[in-house]
Design an enzyme around this catalytic site. Structure first.
Site, PDB file in Angstrom:
ATOM      1  N   ARG A 131       0.840  -1.208   0.000  1.00  0.00           N
ATOM      2  CA  ARG A 131       0.000   0.000   0.000  1.00  0.00           C
ATOM      3  C   ARG A 131       0.874   1.257   0.000  1.00  0.00           C
ATOM      4  O   ARG A 131       0.622   2.214  -0.751  1.00  0.00           O
ATOM      5  CB  ARG A 131      -0.899  -0.038   1.236  1.00  0.00           C
ATOM      6  N   VAL A 191       2.579   1.763  -3.403  1.00  0.00           N
ATOM      7  CA  VAL A 191       1.647   2.206  -4.446  1.00  0.00           C
ATOM      8  C   VAL A 191       1.251   3.665  -4.224  1.00  0.00           C
ATOM      9  O   VAL A 191       1.299   4.492  -5.141  1.00  0.00           O
ATOM     10  CB  VAL A 191       0.394   1.289  -4.467  1.00  0.00           C
ATOM     11  N   ARG A 192       0.908   3.987  -3.003  1.00  0.00           N
ATOM     12  CA  ARG A 192       0.390   5.353  -2.766  1.00  0.00           C
ATOM     13  C   ARG A 192       1.494   6.395  -2.840  1.00  0.00           C
ATOM     14  O   ARG A 192       1.274   7.500  -3.356  1.00  0.00           O
ATOM     15  CB  ARG A 192      -0.361   5.396  -1.435  1.00  0.00           C
ATOM     16  N   GLY A 229      12.636 -11.461   2.091  1.00  0.00           N
ATOM     17  CA  GLY A 229      13.770 -11.748   2.976  1.00  0.00           C
ATOM     18  C   GLY A 229      15.049 -12.019   2.193  1.00  0.00           C
ATOM     19  O   GLY A 229      15.188 -11.593   1.036  1.00  0.00           O
ATOM     20  N   ASP A 260      11.280 -14.055  10.427  1.00  0.00           N
ATOM     21  CA  ASP A 260      12.496 -14.581  11.060  1.00  0.00           C
ATOM     22  C   ASP A 260      13.382 -13.489  11.658  1.00  0.00           C
ATOM     23  O   ASP A 260      14.190 -13.756  12.539  1.00  0.00           O
ATOM     24  CB  ASP A 260      13.329 -15.385  10.045  1.00  0.00           C
ATOM     25  N   ARG A 314       0.131 -21.750  29.030  1.00  0.00           N
ATOM     26  CA  ARG A 314       0.395 -21.635  30.471  1.00  0.00           C
ATOM     27  C   ARG A 314      -0.826 -22.040  31.305  1.00  0.00           C
ATOM     28  O   ARG A 314      -0.696 -22.701  32.328  1.00  0.00           O
ATOM     29  CB  ARG A 314       0.686 -20.177  30.823  1.00  0.00           C
ATOM     30  N   LYS A 358       7.436 -24.481  41.330  1.00  0.00           N
ATOM     31  CA  LYS A 358       6.809 -24.166  40.035  1.00  0.00           C
ATOM     32  C   LYS A 358       5.792 -25.235  39.674  1.00  0.00           C
ATOM     33  O   LYS A 358       6.050 -26.427  39.855  1.00  0.00           O
ATOM     34  CB  LYS A 358       7.874 -24.079  38.938  1.00  0.00           C
ATOM     35  N   HIS A 373       4.516 -25.631  36.577  1.00  0.00           N
ATOM     36  CA  HIS A 373       4.678 -26.112  35.200  1.00  0.00           C
ATOM     37  C   HIS A 373       5.983 -25.548  34.639  1.00  0.00           C
ATOM     38  O   HIS A 373       6.611 -24.687  35.265  1.00  0.00           O
ATOM     39  CB  HIS A 373       3.511 -25.626  34.331  1.00  0.00           C
TER      40      HIS A 373
HETATM   41  O1  F6P Z   1      11.140 -17.634   6.434  1.00  0.00           O
HETATM   42  C1  F6P Z   1       9.897 -17.658   7.038  1.00  0.00           C
HETATM   43  C2  F6P Z   1       9.528 -19.042   7.479  1.00  0.00           C
HETATM   44  O2  F6P Z   1       8.260 -18.986   8.119  1.00  0.00           O
HETATM   45  C3  F6P Z   1      10.541 -19.756   8.369  1.00  0.00           C
HETATM   46  O3  F6P Z   1      10.463 -19.354   9.710  1.00  0.00           O
HETATM   47  C4  F6P Z   1      10.181 -21.196   8.149  1.00  0.00           C
HETATM   48  O4  F6P Z   1      11.291 -22.033   8.363  1.00  0.00           O
HETATM   49  C5  F6P Z   1       9.773 -21.221   6.694  1.00  0.00           C
HETATM   50  O5  F6P Z   1       9.394 -19.890   6.355  1.00  0.00           O
HETATM   51  C6  F6P Z   1       8.624 -22.135   6.412  1.00  0.00           C
HETATM   52  O6  F6P Z   1       8.424 -22.168   5.028  1.00  0.00           O
HETATM   53  P1  F6P Z   1       7.133 -22.735   4.309  1.00  0.00           P
HETATM   54  O7  F6P Z   1       6.024 -21.740   4.508  1.00  0.00           O
HETATM   55  O8  F6P Z   1       7.538 -22.850   2.891  1.00  0.00           O
HETATM   56  O9  F6P Z   1       6.805 -24.034   4.970  1.00  0.00           O
END
Ligand code: F6P
Length: 322
Positions: free
Chosen positions: A24, A27-28, A105, A130, A157, A216, A218
């Site tokens: 968005r 484009v804008r 990425g 990631d 939890r 604790k 858990h």
């Molecule tokens: O890179 C993003 C990611 O979600 C990673 O954390 C994960 O290992 C991978 O993509 C999973 O890929 P896919 O959606 O192809 O299973």
């Protein structure tokens, strides 16, 4: 410098919440600057198949709050081949696309770097849950994924306490421990297993027993997918301690849902800046954010190494989880 008239935008790799807000903004801002914008569907795969769609102000209405990507996305292995890449360059030329914004990425930026080396004016916007990209404190989608994981930990939890069980929660992150570390700290996990530090099962069990002796009810163990299999670790703990363990693999729900305000802000700022950079004649660079200010970093530098984990956070998590 040759002025740009028409730019393209694509999303590539794993989708990340906030990609739509970035589209968005691209484009804008482009239309505000008097440019035409073409959407390329399904990342580089769509480029090769000439899946172009014209985008106008209304095409990106009502998407700022939506997860995923309206442009669709894909991972395109064949784009690593020189002849295929050249075909991509040709497809852009045929459409009169003089500048390209790539939202994705590290894999997406490897393709973008090659396009830049072949004369395409290309700027990257970091979007991956990631958060493993060098050159930026944060990538779009990370904050939303983190909140998804913390929300899941909160829910687990409740049941973990009720049954006095040990829960292993496996999270995404590919080969990076960013999601596990940050979500583990924010979610108050007893142990956090990340690929950057090989885990020691005796240490995990020691912490478990110590927690129980201190009252604790858990234990929560967050495991990054790159550190090992949650199921296997759960089984090892069960066999060694006899504790009742349960394993939850959060999987793709981490990537879905409405982007947080932080991701929308980041996406809006970065998408708009990417267009300005293209107009200014920049290429081969990614927009990043450092200490809240937008910066530009060359793709080579971004791709040289994976973003390092903040080990202070890891130590802090250890201190606070007693
Ligand atoms: O890179 C993003 C990611 O979600 C990673 O954390 C994960 O290992 C991978 O993509 C999973 O890929 P896919 O959606 O192809 O299973």
């Amino acid at each position: 410098m040759r002025p740009v008239q028409r730019i393209g935008v694509l999303t590539s790799g794993g989708d990340a919440p906030g990609m739509n807000a970035a589209v968005r903004a691209v484009v804008r801002m482009a239309i505000y600057q008097g440019l035409d914008v073409v959407g390329i569907q399904r990342g580089y795969c769509g480029l090769l198949k000439k899946e172009f769609i014209p985008l106008n102000l209304r095409s990106v209405g009502d998407i700022i709050q939506r997860g995923g990507t309206i442009l669709r996305t894909a991972r395109c292995d064949e784009f690593k081949t020189e002849s295929v890449l050249l075909k991509g360059v040709l497809c852009l030329q045929e459409q009169g696309i003089e500048g390209l914004v790539v939202i994705g990425g590290d894999g997406s930026f490897r393709g973008a770097l090659e396009l830049a080396r072949h004369g395409v004016r290309v700027v990257g916007v970091p979007a991956t849950i990631d958060n493993d990209l060098e050159g930026t404190d944060c990538s779009i989608g990370f904050d939303t994924a983190l909140n998804n994981v913390v929300d899941a930990i909160n829910k687990i939890r409740d049941t973990a306490t009720s049954h006095e069980r040990t829960f292993i929660i496996e999270v995404m992150g590919h080969s990076s421990g960013q999601i596990a570390l940050n979500a583990g700290l924010a979610g108050g996990a007893e142990s956090i297993l990340i690929p950057e530090i090989p885990y020691n099962i005796d240490e995990i069990i020691f912490k478990l027993d110590r927690g129980i002796s201190r009252g604790k009810l858990h234990s929560i163990i967050v495991v990054a997918e790159g550190a090992g299999s949650g199921l296997e670790i759960g089984e090892q703990i069960r066999q060694r301690t006899g504790h009742e363990t349960r394993v939850t693999i959060l999987g793709h729900l981490q990537r879905g849902g409405a982007p947080t305000a932080i991701d929308r802000l980041l996406a809006s700022r970065m998408g708009a800046r990417a267009v300005e950079l293209i107009i200014d004649g920049e290429s081969g660079k990614m927009v990043g954010i450092k200490a809240r200010e937008l910066v530009t970093v060359g793709f080579e530098e971004v791709l040289q190494q994976k973003r390092e984990l903040d080990m202070n956070l890891y130590e802090l998590a250890g201190i606070l989880s007693v």
